[in-house]
Design a protein around this motif. Sequence first.
Motif, mmCIF file in Angstrom:
data_model
loop_
_atom_site.group_PDB
_atom_site.id
_atom_site.type_symbol
_atom_site.label_atom_id
_atom_site.label_comp_id
_atom_site.label_asym_id
_atom_site.label_seq_id
_atom_site.Cartn_x
_atom_site.Cartn_y
_atom_site.Cartn_z
ATOM 1 N N PHE A 1 11.391 -2.322 0.952
ATOM 2 C CA PHE A 1 11.392 -2.895 -0.394
ATOM 3 C C PHE A 1 10.829 -1.876 -1.382
ATOM 4 C CE2 PHE A 1 9.737 -5.322 -3.909
ATOM 5 C CZ PHE A 1 10.437 -6.521 -3.970
ATOM 6 N N ILE A 2 11.652 -1.434 -2.330
ATOM 7 C CA ILE A 2 11.207 -0.486 -3.352
ATOM 8 C C ILE A 2 10.715 -1.242 -4.576
ATOM 9 C CG2 ILE A 2 12.032 1.232 -5.013
ATOM 10 C CD1 ILE A 2 13.817 2.320 -2.836
ATOM 11 N N THR A 3 9.613 -0.786 -5.127
ATOM 12 C CA THR A 3 9.047 -1.422 -6.310
ATOM 13 C C THR A 3 8.293 -0.394 -7.142
ATOM 14 O OG1 THR A 3 7.541 -3.155 -7.101
ATOM 15 C CG2 THR A 3 6.966 -2.098 -5.034
ATOM 16 N N HIS A 4 8.107 -0.709 -8.429
ATOM 17 C CA HIS A 4 7.236 0.088 -9.285
ATOM 18 C C HIS A 4 5.886 -0.593 -9.461
ATOM 19 C CE1 HIS A 4 10.680 2.588 -10.904
ATOM 20 N NE2 HIS A 4 9.705 3.474 -10.777
ATOM 21 N N SER A 5 5.742 -1.785 -8.882
ATOM 22 C CA SER A 5 4.533 -2.575 -9.083
ATOM 23 C C SER A 5 3.581 -2.440 -7.902
ATOM 24 C CB SER A 5 4.914 -4.051 -9.263
ATOM 25 O OG SER A 5 3.786 -4.882 -9.149
ATOM 26 N N MET A 6 2.386 -1.950 -8.166
ATOM 27 C CA MET A 6 1.380 -1.838 -7.110
ATOM 28 C C MET A 6 0.995 -3.209 -6.573
ATOM 29 S SD MET A 6 -0.715 0.997 -9.214
ATOM 30 C CE MET A 6 -0.133 0.191 -10.695
ATOM 31 N N GLU A 7 0.882 -4.185 -7.491
ATOM 32 C CA GLU A 7 0.519 -5.537 -7.076
ATOM 33 C C GLU A 7 1.577 -6.130 -6.150
ATOM 34 O OE1 GLU A 7 -1.582 -4.414 -10.733
ATOM 35 O OE2 GLU A 7 0.550 -4.423 -10.191
ATOM 36 N N GLU A 8 2.848 -5.925 -6.496
ATOM 37 C CA GLU A 8 3.937 -6.431 -5.667
ATOM 38 C C GLU A 8 3.956 -5.744 -4.303
ATOM 39 O OE1 GLU A 8 8.151 -7.853 -6.992
ATOM 40 O OE2 GLU A 8 8.214 -5.662 -6.847
ATOM 41 N N ALA A 9 3.717 -4.443 -4.301
ATOM 42 C CA ALA A 9 3.714 -3.692 -3.050
ATOM 43 C C ALA A 9 2.654 -4.214 -2.090
ATOM 44 C CB ALA A 9 3.483 -2.208 -3.331
ATOM 45 N N VAL A 10 1.479 -4.541 -2.612
ATOM 46 C CA VAL A 10 0.383 -5.025 -1.765
ATOM 47 C C VAL A 10 0.614 -6.471 -1.354
ATOM 48 C CG1 VAL A 10 -2.107 -5.441 -1.657
ATOM 49 C CG2 VAL A 10 -1.230 -3.392 -2.800
ATOM 50 N N LEU A 11 1.092 -7.296 -2.276
ATOM 51 C CA LEU A 11 1.332 -8.702 -1.970
ATOM 52 C C LEU A 11 2.343 -8.861 -0.837
ATOM 53 C CD1 LEU A 11 1.041 -11.751 -2.714
ATOM 54 C CD2 LEU A 11 3.028 -11.409 -4.212
ATOM 55 N N LEU A 12 3.389 -8.037 -0.845
ATOM 56 C CA LEU A 12 4.488 -8.213 0.100
ATOM 57 C C LEU A 12 4.340 -7.400 1.385
ATOM 58 C CD1 LEU A 12 7.552 -8.085 -2.352
ATOM 59 C CD2 LEU A 12 6.362 -10.110 -1.493
ATOM 60 N N GLY A 13 3.790 -6.199 1.298
ATOM 61 C CA GLY A 13 3.935 -5.234 2.369
ATOM 62 C C GLY A 13 2.917 -5.296 3.492
ATOM 63 N N ASP A 14 3.368 -4.894 4.682
ATOM 64 C CA ASP A 14 2.458 -4.608 5.793
ATOM 65 C C ASP A 14 1.842 -3.226 5.614
ATOM 66 O OD1 ASP A 14 2.950 -6.982 7.385
ATOM 67 O OD2 ASP A 14 4.916 -6.142 7.829
ATOM 68 N N ARG A 15 2.669 -2.304 5.074
ATOM 69 C CA ARG A 15 2.204 -0.969 4.706
ATOM 70 C C ARG A 15 2.886 -0.591 3.401
ATOM 71 N NH1 ARG A 15 3.722 3.262 9.011
ATOM 72 N NH2 ARG A 15 5.676 2.068 9.015
ATOM 73 N N VAL A 16 2.240 0.287 2.648
ATOM 74 C CA VAL A 16 2.811 0.807 1.410
ATOM 75 C C VAL A 16 3.023 2.309 1.572
ATOM 76 C CG1 VAL A 16 2.533 1.094 -1.071
ATOM 77 C CG2 VAL A 16 1.601 -0.945 0.053
ATOM 78 N N VAL A 17 4.268 2.733 1.382
ATOM 79 C CA VAL A 17 4.593 4.159 1.419
ATOM 80 C C VAL A 17 4.487 4.716 0.008
ATOM 81 C CG1 VAL A 17 6.403 5.865 1.831
ATOM 82 C CG2 VAL A 17 6.115 3.944 3.413
ATOM 83 N N LEU A 18 3.670 5.744 -0.165
ATOM 84 C CA LEU A 18 3.550 6.435 -1.438
ATOM 85 C C LEU A 18 4.388 7.708 -1.387
ATOM 86 C CD1 LEU A 18 -0.227 6.221 -2.408
ATOM 87 C CD2 LEU A 18 1.699 5.463 -3.806
#
Length: 258
Positions: free
Chosen positions: A189-206
């Motif tokens: 899931f690609i996003t520009h939102s840090m909040e969305e990335a954390v809410l949804l993800g098991d891991r966040v790729v930077l």
Amino acid sequence: MIEIRGLSKSFVGQDGGRVQALSDVDLDVAENEFLTVLGPSGCGKTTLLKAVAGLVPVDSGEIVVDGTKVRGPGPDRAMVFQNFALLPWATVLDNVAFGLELRGVGRAERQERARALIAMVGLAGFETKRPAELSGGMQQRVGIARALAVQPRVLLMDEPFGAVDEQTRRLLQEELLSIWEESRLTVVFITHSMEEAVLLGDRVVLMSARPGQIAEIVPVPLERPRARSLERSGKYAEITAYLWDRLRDMHEEHRAAR
């Protein structure tokens, strides 16, 4: 589930020169994982997703999905776009059933499956409507249902909620989490939102600024199922703040290097 090794991709720019979008990307995505991807604008996030979908050829490296090398689009992967990409002349029912029709599924079966998914995404009663008669959020629900209809193992989502208002975005996030909890698809899931990335993800790729590379992978050790209440937790705030600090640093480094 998904193995990406040494992936590089360039394009011809408007001036005729080569633009390096991705450079030597290595990434593993586990089966049933919900992986979110963040990075500066133009860092190659969408290019990476399209490469996994088999929609763009790569210059070097390889992508393997469930043991099979990606050489083009396949029934094991489905993509949801930011701009909805619905057939404007088709009804909601026909849009959701479109991928099944391409796969030769009989009319009765594809309509039955499409109706069930339309109900799942909260659009029962809108089967005969066309995209122009729907709100942006409703159109994106149709896009998600259409992707799920082909029963993919991997769901690829390119900023799917970026074109809707904040209230609709939050509702769609909750709906997507509910669908994922039930289906346990592998999601990128690609996003520009840090909040969305954390809410949804098991891991966040930077990802770094172009040419895109994996700068860091940040685990999100928040319990599931996820609830809005976690946004008030200290750990959620800590991870979100860290991601913002890293993105700001990358932006400043990129600007200084220009």
